[in-house]
Design an enzyme around this catalytic site. Structure first.
Site, PDB file in Angstrom:
ATOM      1  N   ASP A  67     -31.142 -16.404 -10.889  1.00  0.00           N
ATOM      2  CA  ASP A  67     -30.789 -17.596 -11.667  1.00  0.00           C
ATOM      3  C   ASP A  67     -31.609 -18.820 -11.283  1.00  0.00           C
ATOM      4  O   ASP A  67     -32.346 -18.811 -10.300  1.00  0.00           O
ATOM      5  CB  ASP A  67     -29.289 -17.901 -11.515  1.00  0.00           C
ATOM      6  CG  ASP A  67     -28.786 -17.690 -10.081  1.00  0.00           C
ATOM      7  OD1 ASP A  67     -29.599 -17.769  -9.144  1.00  0.00           O
ATOM      8  OD2 ASP A  67     -27.577 -17.444  -9.901  1.00  0.00           O
ATOM      9  N   HIS A 138     -17.808 -15.455  -8.768  1.00  0.00           N
ATOM     10  CA  HIS A 138     -18.986 -15.282  -9.628  1.00  0.00           C
ATOM     11  C   HIS A 138     -20.075 -14.483  -8.930  1.00  0.00           C
ATOM     12  O   HIS A 138     -20.154 -14.446  -7.709  1.00  0.00           O
ATOM     13  CB  HIS A 138     -19.498 -16.630 -10.176  1.00  0.00           C
ATOM     14  CG  HIS A 138     -20.230 -17.501  -9.209  1.00  0.00           C
ATOM     15  ND1 HIS A 138     -20.255 -18.873  -9.323  1.00  0.00           N
ATOM     16  CD2 HIS A 138     -20.990 -17.223  -8.114  1.00  0.00           C
ATOM     17  CE1 HIS A 138     -21.001 -19.387  -8.351  1.00  0.00           C
ATOM     18  NE2 HIS A 138     -21.453 -18.398  -7.604  1.00  0.00           N
TER      19      HIS A 138
END
Ligand code: F6R
Length: 243
Positions: A67, A138
């Protein structure tokens, strides 16, 4: 699921680095999925040490990162590009042509998501994906939600993530509100997944993720369904698990 218990952060980092280095030795042109944050820093330090001793060669290794923040330039010290250069890439003999990190400043974000997925496919998919665990469960920046996301996409960061990551910024208001992240589907397609978790503060969410219901409300719970998932966690993180 394989679980390795470590005494502390350093032991966890060394055990996980051993697994990653075995992957590089077995397949020198492997594709490694990499993570940022506090969890992998010790692993990267250990890999660098072995590289310096000539025990590891990164010249053919390819990498894809999970990410990147949206709107942060790659030269910004808070970007994940910068983090990866500082902690690993500038310290080993990796060919920067083999490095892939989502571009958080691409004006065409949808195009960026599509081309990131294509880039991963074009290099043959991920052999081993390294993951940390968010305090809200997450993985990547796939925040708790109503469904498991499939592909690379843009996310609005959860308040708890902004709160957890503000330590890298001057204050919470400086933390970007959005990120580009591999989807849960992208992560689950990795041939092997290696997660590292340390500290008491993640003990509850770790237990929930690995022994509770598989639900997008705890994104990491999907890892229970991966055929080759390994966890390396320290005693504190494993506090509520009987392993
Ligand atoms: C980082 C990432 C995140 C972190 C997670 C844990 O690239 O995708 O999912 O792995 O937020 O962060 P730390 O390791 O800082 O506790």
């Amino acid at each position: 699921m394989k679980i390795y218990r470590a005494h502390n952060y350093q032991d966890m980092s060394r055990k996980a680095a051993n697994i990653l280095s075995a992957q590089i030795i077995i397949k020198p042109d492997c594709v490694l999925g990499l993570a940022t944050g506090s969890s992998p820093i010790g692993i990267y330090d250990q890999l660098v040490e072995w590289y310096k001793k000539d025990d590891l060669d990164f010249s053919r290794v390819k990498t894809v990162n999970l990410d990147e923040y949206v709107g942060i330039d790659e030269d910004n010290p808070q970007s994940y590009h910068y983090f990866m250069k500082q902690n690993l890439f500038s310290r080993v003999n990796i060919d920067m042509k083999n490095v892939h990190i989502p571009e958080g400043t691409n004006p065409d974000m949808e195009g960026e998501c599509l081309s990131y997925e294509r880039a991963i496919e074009s290099i043959g998919g991920i052999d081993m994906q390294l993951l940390g665990l968010g305090p809200n469960g997450h993985i990547g920046f796939n925040e708790p939600g109503e469904c498991f996301t499939r592909k690379t996409h843009i996310v609005d960061l959860a308040e708890s993530t902004i709160e957890a990551n503000k330590r890298f910024f001057e204050d919470a208001s400086q933390v970007p509100r959005q990120a580009i992240t591999m989807g849960i589907g992208t992560i689950m397609k990795a041939k092997k997944i290696l997660m590292v978790v340390d500290g008491e503060k993640k003990a509850k969410v770790l237990k929930e993720a690995l022994t509770g219901e598989v639900t997008p409300k705890v994104p990491a719970s999907i890892l229970q369904l991966h055929p080759d998932f390994t966890l390396v966690a320290d005693d504190e993180a494993l506090k509520y698990m009987n392993v």
